[in-house]
Write an enzyme that holds these catalytic residues in place. Structure first.
Site, short mmCIF file in Angstrom:
data_model
loop_
_atom_site.label_atom_id
_atom_site.label_comp_id
_atom_site.label_asym_id
_atom_site.label_seq_id
_atom_site.Cartn_x
_atom_site.Cartn_y
_atom_site.Cartn_z
N SER B 152 64.03 -82.47 -47.25
CA SER B 152 64.25 -81.77 -48.52
C SER B 152 63.26 -82.27 -49.58
CB SER B 152 65.71 -81.95 -48.94
OG SER B 152 66.03 -81.03 -49.96
N ASP B 233 70.05 -72.38 -44.05
CA ASP B 233 69.97 -73.40 -45.10
C ASP B 233 70.45 -72.82 -46.43
OD1 ASP B 233 68.96 -75.17 -47.19
OD2 ASP B 233 67.74 -76.07 -45.62
N HIS B 268 71.41 -77.30 -44.27
CA HIS B 268 70.56 -78.29 -44.94
C HIS B 268 71.01 -79.73 -44.69
CE1 HIS B 268 67.39 -78.81 -48.01
NE2 HIS B 268 68.11 -79.77 -48.55
#
Lengths: 290, 290
Positions: B152, B233, B268
């Site tokens: 991320s 995600d 995610h």
């Protein structure tokens, strides 16, 4: 019967890790949470299942996130259920005063002390309620092929639920493994505190009903038990793996049935658990897929 | 030079996971923490190393505990460094007001805005200070065999530090991989907020210096980049992997040099990261052990 309500779902190693809550009768009409991992092959039919019991202060999340079990569970095609470690929000006086008693510390007993007996019934929650509600939900889990494992307080729970199921003749679980389990709770501070708190008969009741070192001495017939603990475990004085191993030998079980391994220099953390997670999943797979 | 002070150490997959702190000059004389995994074979000599950069809200612990990297790192004989994701306790006004800016959200830049420029210098912390202090400590880590990865915001960091090191001619890292990276921070809310906050020149400065999609367009010569993101995600609008993939193709890089993979139905979380952790460690091992 209450229904499972999905709170979240993440794809994981080709399968799914789903968090649920439901209104638990066993825990006195409180919300209970759990995680369930279903391997990818479960879309084709029911799969065998591991029940994983967590340690002090843990929730249904800790081992799901840190335990490292799902890589091998996915490869072996085995589901894993991660219950919480106690009721939450029972509103009992003193419930949140100690990290090793009350919330996060249910010790997998059915409390008999009046103050705790309505809500603190993790034994029934894990052995009866969870299988029933999961089966009723239609999830592809085959509880006739079930094994059990756990860490620390949850290692105690795994041993006690396993041995109790043999002694009762139910034989719910095909095998049992434990990381750093509290093997003789009635002679160590954690267990004495838990038993004196939850049980009307105190430590004596605990020794009789919920102490793996007592229970292994009563079991006849075959068992499949694997225990790993770290020789650098900072809580080793609470665990007493030697007492359990001695009791197993006296009861006639050899290394092929009760294996207790001291792992050099490992501690009590998930860094230890995850190191040997693969071996434990494979140990159980040998019985679940036999 | 400041010294590493050990805070804890756990044996893990035959190696050691150690948490340290030290007084960081790069971060304006604040305590900085990190975890280092050393595989068992490091007792015999220096080993190659992966630098892992964490995402928003994370500390040095999250990926060490949940990432699932050490099983393969141990098998491959590779160390992993887990820095924190920002300075802590800088005492800057507004530092703790947002989960995606300030504490836990350093974005791996060297801040130029006067309010942040003294402490928020994670770029220098990761690229220069950590290798120097670890090398000076005598730990058996060979920084001439270093690769970088992250998740991320940390995936953004990994890409930017990797591409910057190529553009500067330093070629610090042999390969780069990222899980769900923020690939084009100057066009998404997270990145715009970070750049406008930390950089005197705002988004324009960020686009020029710290945006992987800009940087890949400037790079000549070979690169080794692997990116995985989940098609489910929940933050996909912040990531823009397609913009990065397009820019890489326009710059002449094919699948053998820049591989961007959408993984069906993954989200995610660390349940996604840990699923592909093994593949990423092996990807880097191919370059680190070449």
């Amino acid at each position: 019967m209450a229904k499972l309500e999905q709170l979240s779902c993440s794809k994981h190693f080709g399968g799914k890790l789903t968090k649920y809550k439901f209104r638990s009768t066993a825990l006195g009409d409180l919300d209970a949470r759990l995680n369930i991992f279903l391997p990818g092959n479960s879309v084709h039919g029911k799969v065998p299942v591991l029940m994983y019991l967590g340690g002090l202060t843990c929730t249904e999340d800790n081992a799901a996130q840190k335990g490292g079990f799902m890589r091998d569970a996915a490869a072996e095609g085995i589901a894993i259920i991660f219950p919480d470690t106690s009721p939450r929000g029972a509103g009992i006086r003193g419930e949140d005063d100690h990290w090793d008693f009350g919330t996060g510390a249910g010790w997998y007993v059915d409390a008999t002390h009046p103050q705790w007996a309505k809500h603190y019934r993790m034994f029934t929650h894990v052995t009866q309620e969870l299988p029933q509600i999961i089966e009723a939900s239609g999830l592809p889990v085959d509880f006739s092929r079930q094994s059990i494992l756990g860490h620390s307080m949850g290692g105690h729970g795994a041993l006690v639920l396993y041995l109790t199921s043999i002694l009762s003749g139910r034989n719910t679980y095909r095998s049992c493994s434990a990381f750093s389990p509290v093997c003789a709770p009635s002679v160590v501070p954690w267990g004495i505190k838990g038993f004196n708190g939850y049980l009307a008969g105190g430590v004596e009741e605990g020794r009789d009903k919920y102490d793996a070192t007592t229970l292994i001495g009563k079991v006849k017939g075959p068992v499949n038990i694997l225990i790993d603990y770290g020789t650098a475990d900072e809580f080793k004085h609470q665990l007493k793996p030697d007492l359990f191993a001695d009791a197993a030998r006296k009861a006639g079980f050899d290394e092929s049935q009760v294996r207790v391994r001291g792992q050099d220099d490992y501690d009590h953390s998930y860094y230890f658990v995850s190191t040997f997670a693969s071996e434990h999943v494979k140990f159980h797979a040998g019985f679940l897929k036999a």
